[in-house]
Scaffold this motif. Sequence first.
Motif, PDB file in Angstrom:
ATOM      1  N   CYS A 334      -4.540   2.247  -7.095  1.00 42.50           N
ATOM      2  CA  CYS A 334      -3.130   2.451  -7.685  1.00 42.50           C
ATOM      3  C   CYS A 334      -2.342   3.285  -6.763  1.00 42.50           C
ATOM      4  CB  CYS A 334      -3.254   3.125  -8.928  1.00 42.50           C
ATOM      5  SG  CYS A 334      -4.144   2.034 -10.376  1.00 42.50           S
ATOM      6  N   GLU A 335      -2.884   3.842  -5.754  1.00 40.45           N
ATOM      7  CA  GLU A 335      -2.375   4.840  -4.834  1.00 40.45           C
ATOM      8  C   GLU A 335      -2.047   4.361  -3.353  1.00 40.45           C
ATOM      9  OE1 GLU A 335      -0.925   7.439  -6.197  1.00 40.45           O
ATOM     10  OE2 GLU A 335      -1.991   7.254  -7.835  1.00 40.45           O
ATOM     11  N   SER A 337      -0.009   1.642  -2.551  1.00 41.94           N
ATOM     12  CA  SER A 337       1.237   1.021  -2.251  1.00 41.94           C
ATOM     13  C   SER A 337       2.140   1.067  -3.400  1.00 41.94           C
ATOM     14  CB  SER A 337       1.085  -0.117  -1.715  1.00 41.94           C
ATOM     15  OG  SER A 337       0.829  -1.203  -2.731  1.00 41.94           O
ATOM     16  N   ASP A 338       3.470   0.986  -3.214  1.00 42.58           N
ATOM     17  CA  ASP A 338       4.434   1.126  -4.314  1.00 42.58           C
ATOM     18  C   ASP A 338       3.932  -0.139  -5.246  1.00 42.58           C
ATOM     19  OD1 ASP A 338       5.567   3.336  -3.363  1.00 42.58           O
ATOM     20  OD2 ASP A 338       7.230   2.230  -2.369  1.00 42.58           O
ATOM     21  N   GLU A 339       3.707  -1.256  -4.764  1.00 47.74           N
ATOM     22  CA  GLU A 339       3.543  -2.433  -5.429  1.00 47.74           C
ATOM     23  C   GLU A 339       2.148  -2.117  -6.342  1.00 47.74           C
ATOM     24  OE1 GLU A 339       3.038  -7.375  -4.888  1.00 47.74           O
ATOM     25  OE2 GLU A 339       2.620  -5.897  -3.150  1.00 47.74           O
ATOM     26  N   LYS A 341       1.064   0.728  -7.353  1.00 44.97           N
ATOM     27  CA  LYS A 341       1.351   1.568  -8.447  1.00 44.97           C
ATOM     28  C   LYS A 341       2.249   0.805  -9.593  1.00 44.97           C
ATOM     29  CE  LYS A 341       3.724   6.120  -9.090  1.00 44.97           C
ATOM     30  NZ  LYS A 341       4.535   7.008  -8.447  1.00 44.97           N
ATOM     31  N   GLU A 342       3.270   0.124  -9.305  1.00 49.70           N
ATOM     32  CA  GLU A 342       3.720  -0.615 -10.157  1.00 49.70           C
ATOM     33  C   GLU A 342       2.919  -1.600 -11.189  1.00 49.70           C
ATOM     34  OE1 GLU A 342       7.499  -3.872 -10.454  1.00 49.70           O
ATOM     35  OE2 GLU A 342       7.096  -3.108  -8.715  1.00 49.70           O
TER      36      GLU A 342
END
Length: 392
Positions: A334-335, A337-339, A341-342
């Motif tokens: 989850c940490e 990339s932004d993708e 995390k989303e």
Amino acid sequence: MMTGAALVAVSLLAVTGCSSTSEAAGGEEAAGGLQIDVPDVPMQEELGDYEGEVNIVAWSGFVEPAWSDAFTEETGCVVNRRVAGTSDEMVQLMRSGDYDLVSASGDASLRLIAGGDVAPLNLDLIPNFGDDIVEGMKGQVYDTINGKSYGVPIGRGANILQYNSEVVTEEPTSWDVAWEADSPYAGKVIAYDAPIYIADAAVYLMAHEPELGITNPYALDQTQLDAAIELLQQQNEIVSEYWADPAAQITSFVGGTTVLGTSWEVLRKLTEDEKFKSVLPEEGSTGWSDAWMLAAEAENPNCAYAWMDYTSSPEVNGAIAMNFGMAPANAAFCETSDEAKEHCEYYHATDEEYFDKVWFWTTPIEQCVDGRTDVTCTNFQQWTDAWLSVKS
């Protein structure tokens, strides 16, 4: 995961001992798991040379060239995949002796363990099974028996209530709109087509008929099972159709045959229409949690262990979760990339408060997994027989 008529009666299993329940909906304390008599299958003590291949039974989307080719390049183990469409098919294939690994859901796990078809795992040989694996997927009743782990978590999801917000204009807070005979959406309700769906009825009864004494939807004595079947037969009168094929479920919503009913978050997303929304109702829900399990007589155990470790890394576990549409087991993904995390936020990956309301599929057995010892609980074969009466 998707399961049809059972081919194996878990009633053949002699069960003894007791279990200790936790406060979470998921069931057992991670340290102990369920205590029952199971075949004494030895655990591998150390890794040997890679055999050159590994044969895997998996859900569609769990074993793809994007990562299996890289695994082969890294280890020399060629990945041979067999896609299965139901949990029952997975159990049959694992009992054929032709496969080393399976991506089993909770409605298959105990059948495989009880049948001596899978081996306990030496987690020391799987370095990526570490602190980053979410706690809610460790040591669960469906894959941890007598303190031994039989499964390496892959991902999880809830069976949520999906609805067409153009028709269901107020967000439902309860499952009552999908269960009660006077539902304003009668004739437009969709339900899951499998014996394990009996547990969904039990979850509803836990909240609305507490006098039945149900404390775990997979631990039903005969009286409790009868009550669940009565509720399911009532629901049958308002159901538009049952689904086991995700594509058919999506078609039903998009085509307007259905406006409300059981779904997965990924199915709502695949409709690609903002009018379809979902909610985890106040009663909670059932859900599924998948894990790699090793065949008791695997011909390629070293390649199999290598695969379990490889796919437990943040990057690969996350790729599988994104490809299938579920919460990953490795929270470190989850940490990345932004993708990522989303994705994790959408599927509630690290939200244990959310998943504490979810009762993950667990094969019903005669020993009551809620800890009761004064009654005999109903087993999976009885559930299968009872399910047939719902739609007859």
